[in-house]
Design a protein around this motif. Structure first.
Motif, PDB file in Angstrom:
ATOM      1  N   SER A  79      -9.912  34.282 -37.408  1.00  0.00           N
ATOM      2  CA  SER A  79     -11.067  33.649 -38.045  1.00  0.00           C
ATOM      3  C   SER A  79     -10.662  33.208 -39.446  1.00  0.00           C
ATOM      4  N   THR A  80     -10.134  31.991 -39.549  1.00  0.00           N
ATOM      5  CA  THR A  80      -9.670  31.439 -40.818  1.00  0.00           C
ATOM      6  C   THR A  80     -10.130  29.984 -40.903  1.00  0.00           C
ATOM      7  N   PRO A  81      -9.968  29.351 -42.059  1.00  0.00           N
ATOM      8  CA  PRO A  81     -10.264  27.916 -42.158  1.00  0.00           C
ATOM      9  C   PRO A  81      -9.339  27.062 -41.289  1.00  0.00           C
ATOM     10  N   LEU A  82      -8.291  27.671 -40.725  1.00  0.00           N
ATOM     11  CA  LEU A  82      -7.351  26.926 -39.886  1.00  0.00           C
ATOM     12  C   LEU A  82      -7.705  27.016 -38.405  1.00  0.00           C
ATOM     13  N   ALA A  83      -8.132  28.185 -37.955  1.00  0.00           N
ATOM     14  CA  ALA A  83      -8.378  28.379 -36.521  1.00  0.00           C
ATOM     15  C   ALA A  83      -9.289  29.583 -36.317  1.00  0.00           C
ATOM     16  N   TYR A  84      -9.814  29.673 -35.124  1.00  0.00           N
ATOM     17  CA  TYR A  84     -10.616  30.826 -34.737  1.00  0.00           C
ATOM     18  C   TYR A  84     -10.341  31.116 -33.268  1.00  0.00           C
ATOM     19  N   SER A  85     -10.757  32.288 -32.817  1.00  0.00           N
ATOM     20  CA  SER A  85     -10.446  32.700 -31.443  1.00  0.00           C
ATOM     21  C   SER A  85     -11.665  33.302 -30.765  1.00  0.00           C
ATOM     22  N   HIS A  86     -11.591  33.376 -29.453  1.00  0.00           N
ATOM     23  CA  HIS A  86     -12.594  34.117 -28.685  1.00  0.00           C
ATOM     24  C   HIS A  86     -11.956  34.626 -27.397  1.00  0.00           C
TER      25      HIS A  86
ATOM     26  N   GLN B 202      -8.696  28.190 -31.009  1.00  0.00           N
ATOM     27  CA  GLN B 202      -9.281  26.872 -31.269  1.00  0.00           C
ATOM     28  C   GLN B 202      -9.035  26.488 -32.723  1.00  0.00           C
ATOM     29  N   LEU B 203      -8.432  25.302 -32.936  1.00  0.00           N
ATOM     30  CA  LEU B 203      -8.237  24.818 -34.300  1.00  0.00           C
ATOM     31  C   LEU B 203      -9.566  24.339 -34.876  1.00  0.00           C
ATOM     32  N   THR B 204      -9.739  24.530 -36.182  1.00  0.00           N
ATOM     33  CA  THR B 204     -10.907  23.945 -36.828  1.00  0.00           C
ATOM     34  C   THR B 204     -10.755  22.423 -36.852  1.00  0.00           C
ATOM     35  N   SER B 205     -11.838  21.726 -37.057  1.00  0.00           N
ATOM     36  CA  SER B 205     -11.783  20.259 -37.017  1.00  0.00           C
ATOM     37  C   SER B 205     -10.861  19.701 -38.093  1.00  0.00           C
ATOM     38  N   ASP B 206     -10.884  20.297 -39.310  1.00  0.00           N
ATOM     39  CA  ASP B 206     -10.019  19.824 -40.391  1.00  0.00           C
ATOM     40  C   ASP B 206      -8.552  20.048 -40.068  1.00  0.00           C
ATOM     41  N   CYS B 207      -8.236  21.219 -39.518  1.00  0.00           N
ATOM     42  CA  CYS B 207      -6.849  21.517 -39.168  1.00  0.00           C
ATOM     43  C   CYS B 207      -6.387  20.631 -38.020  1.00  0.00           C
ATOM     44  N   SER B 208      -7.254  20.422 -37.051  1.00  0.00           N
ATOM     45  CA  SER B 208      -6.911  19.554 -35.920  1.00  0.00           C
ATOM     46  C   SER B 208      -6.606  18.139 -36.390  1.00  0.00           C
ATOM     47  N   THR B 209      -7.413  17.619 -37.318  1.00  0.00           N
ATOM     48  CA  THR B 209      -7.177  16.274 -37.865  1.00  0.00           C
ATOM     49  C   THR B 209      -5.863  16.226 -38.623  1.00  0.00           C
TER      50      THR B 209
END
Length: 613
Positions: free
Chosen positions: A116-123, A203-210
């Motif tokens: 759980s970071t500004p870069l990615a999160y998991s489930h 899952q990458l965050t939208s900013d990291c994915s971009t």
């Protein structure tokens, strides 16, 4: 001369780094990682830590099937598999043990692997809900199943979705290997539904994915914890930075070389010279360094003594950040600094839940100290020997706890022998060197006699004997029994487990020599007669089966011929398997030299380089 050679080598590495920076080397599109395949973003390996978000260790092993691990929330997990769609399957060892014992605490377990970071999160991709209630609900949750799994006085309700909050009940989400239907829950034992191999979706965050997929950059965090997209710099800029950094680093090397050379030749303490040289040539291995006044302050002038060992005294302390520690103050007269170097070098290259963590060290004149995380339950020996309990409280371990400690130590030894970059032979496995945390999770400690050798080496060369009487393998005190290898640790482990299950708790056995009543022949005789040791901790048939399994496995471990002993990986498999699959081993015809009631010191010797296999 040696100092000059070492810094010449460092200069070569520095020059190679400058060339690499100037060339503008970028991250590879994929990284080969043995039997789990190629890593792609967001995964990377330890050789390319900036090329991904989740670092997987073990990819650089020569053997493709070598264990792959990942660290998350200060816990190490084994990696089972990587799947498409940024999916990773990890093994939860604690959940594995709970399921193996069919422990009701399974349904209170929390999956600790989270991102759980500004870069990615998991489930967790597949899971079910378990509602534990101390009474039967008149109005159970919609679409739930009142499960027949027996857990004390609790009623369990399982369902495939929805979080609920009901007074008197506790709710947990537990992992499954695939999607589970409500009908499956209705007809299946919950212990067979839950899995210790957890499927994690990243899952990458939208900013990291971009940043990564659109701009081809690397997602990073600045000093404030905010995401920024690193896209590299121009070749000209890189050249300037590389040259400036190279010139600055070279200057530091020259000054450092002069200082070390001066200290080496001017210092009259040869032990201090040896250790300082080691620390300066292996600086990447060392933990935080503390001054002696800092150590004295942390331990309140060494007022709270926890114990005494062969290499010095251990004191309880508290660091400036508030964390409790155990400080081992090494004796001045012991060796030439080998035990200090062994501890720092061995533990610094390890990271495992069953290996003690080295937090720091002190080297100041003749003062040498090692700093570890404090273990509230102390060492295992006080739970085995009644005379080690100063308050005579009869510290009794349950059979389940004994089993969990034994398998935890086995996993730690398996890691030392196979799981880390270099093979580490401990040579002093005994209850005194097994520390227990607040949850009775065992930690292998005291690496003063350890020997580090390359993974490919099987037989090692020793001068003299090392270890503690009563736990030393036959080949260690007499080479006529075979070569010294990792199987020597297996023998010590087996002797220790025999003491755990035979303990000093059985005072009703009449033998000629009371100090020998828990050695292999007595235990083997009871095994032949289908009798378990008369332990007060055995409460039911499940306890009897666990103790019998521990006895059979430990008797295999203490076979006189090293080739007849199982490797620690096989020991773990035997411990986790069914007792029906275990064969009774041959009777050991020789045991290690006996211990005296006061024999807790360690016999040591110098080591040589590993011999060829």
């Amino acid at each position: 001369m040696m100092v000059a050679l070492r810094f010449h080598a460092f200069g070569v590495v520095l020059f190679a780094w400058v060339l690499q920076v100037v060339s503008g080397a970028s991250c590879p599109s994929s990284i080969f990682c043995g039997d789990i395949g190629n890593l792609t973003y967001p995964f990377t390996d330890a050789r390319h830590p900036d090329c991904g978000i989740l670092v997987i260790y073990g990819c650089d092993e020569k053997e493709p099937e070598a264990k792959k691990t990942i660290k998350n929330n200060n816990v190490w997990f084994d990696i089972v598999k990587l799947d498409e769609g940024n999916t990773i399957i990890i093994r939860d060892d604690k959940l594995h043990d709970l399921l193996l014992q069919r422990d009701c605490e399974t349904f209170n377990h929390k999956v600790t692997f989270t991102v759980s970071t500004p870069l990615a999160y998991s489930h967790v991709k597949y899971s079910i809900g378990i509602l534990r209630c101390n009474h039967a609900l008149n109005d159970p949750p919609h679409n739930s199943v009142s499960n027949s799994t027996l857990c004390k006085n609790e009623t369990l309700y399982s369902f495939t979705y929805r979080d609920v909050d009901i007074k008197g009940c506790s709710m947990k989400k537990l992992p499954t290997s695939t999607e589970v239907s409500q009908s499956q829950l209705n007809s299946t034992d919950l212990f067979n539904v839950i899995t210790d191999e957890i499927v994690i979706q990243i899952q990458l965050t939208s900013d990291c994915s971009t940043c990564h997929y659109v701009h081809g950059g690397q997602c990073r965090l600045d000093n404030t914890g905010k995401l920024y997209c690193y896209t590299g710099k121009s070749t000209k800029t890189l050249l300037i930075v590389a040259c400036a950094s190279g010139a600055g680093a070279l200057g530091v090397v020259i000054v450092l070389s002069w200082c070390i050379r001066r200290r080496f030749y001017n210092n009259k303490n040869p032990t201090h010279q040896i250790i300082e040289m080691f620390l300066n040539t292996h600086g990447h291995l060392a933990a935080n360094r503390y001054s002696y006044p800092e150590i004295k302050k942390a331990t309140n002038s060494f007022r709270n003594k926890l114990g005494q060992g062969g290499y010095g005294s251990v004191y309880k302390g508290r660091l400036h950040d508030g964390s409790l520690v155990a400080v081992k103050l090494l004796s001045d007269s012991k060796g030439n600094g080998e035990e200090f170097i062994n501890e720092v070098a061995s533990i610094s290259v390890t990271s495992h839940v069953n290996i003690v963590s080295l937090l720091g060290f002190c080297l100041e004149g003749s003062k040498r100290a090692l700093i570890y995380k404090y273990m509230p339950n102390g060492s295992l020996e006080k739970f085995i020997y009644e005379e080690k309990d100063p308050l005579k409280l009869s510290l009794q371990l349950s059979c389940k706890t004994i089993y969990n400690i034994a398998i935890g130590v086995a996993r730690g030894l398996e890691y030392l022998h196979r799981g880390c970059n270099t093979k580490i032979l401990h040579f002093d496995i005994k209850p005194h060197n097994i520390l227990l945390d607040e949850d009775f999770c065992p930690k292998i400690s005291d690496f003063g006699l350890a020997k580090i050798c390359p993974q490919k080496e099987s037989i090692v060369s020793l001068l003299g004997t090392r270890g503690t009487a009563g736990y030393i393998a036959p080949e260690v005190f007499s080479r006529n029994f075979g070569g010294v290898s990792h199987k020597s640790d297996v023998y010590s482990y087996g002797m220790m487990v025999l003491e755990m299950v035979g303990g000093r708790m059985n005072n009703n056995v009449e033998v000629e020599c009371s100090s020998e009543i828990y050695f292999p022949h007595w235990v083997y005789k009871r095994l032949e007669q289908n009798q378990e040791p008369r332990l007060r901790s055995i409460k039911n048939e499940t306890d009897k089966a666990m103790i019998r399994k521990l006895i059979i496995v430990s008797l295999w471990c203490i076979q006189t011929d090293p080739s007849n002993r199982p490797a620690m990986s096989k020991v773990v498999d035997m411990m986790e398997g069914s007792i029906e699959s275990l064969q009774i081993p041959p009777k050991p015809y020789l045991s290690s030299p006996p211990r005296s009631s006061t024999d807790h010191n360690t016999h040591t010797s110098q080591t040589t380089h590993p011999s060829e296999y």
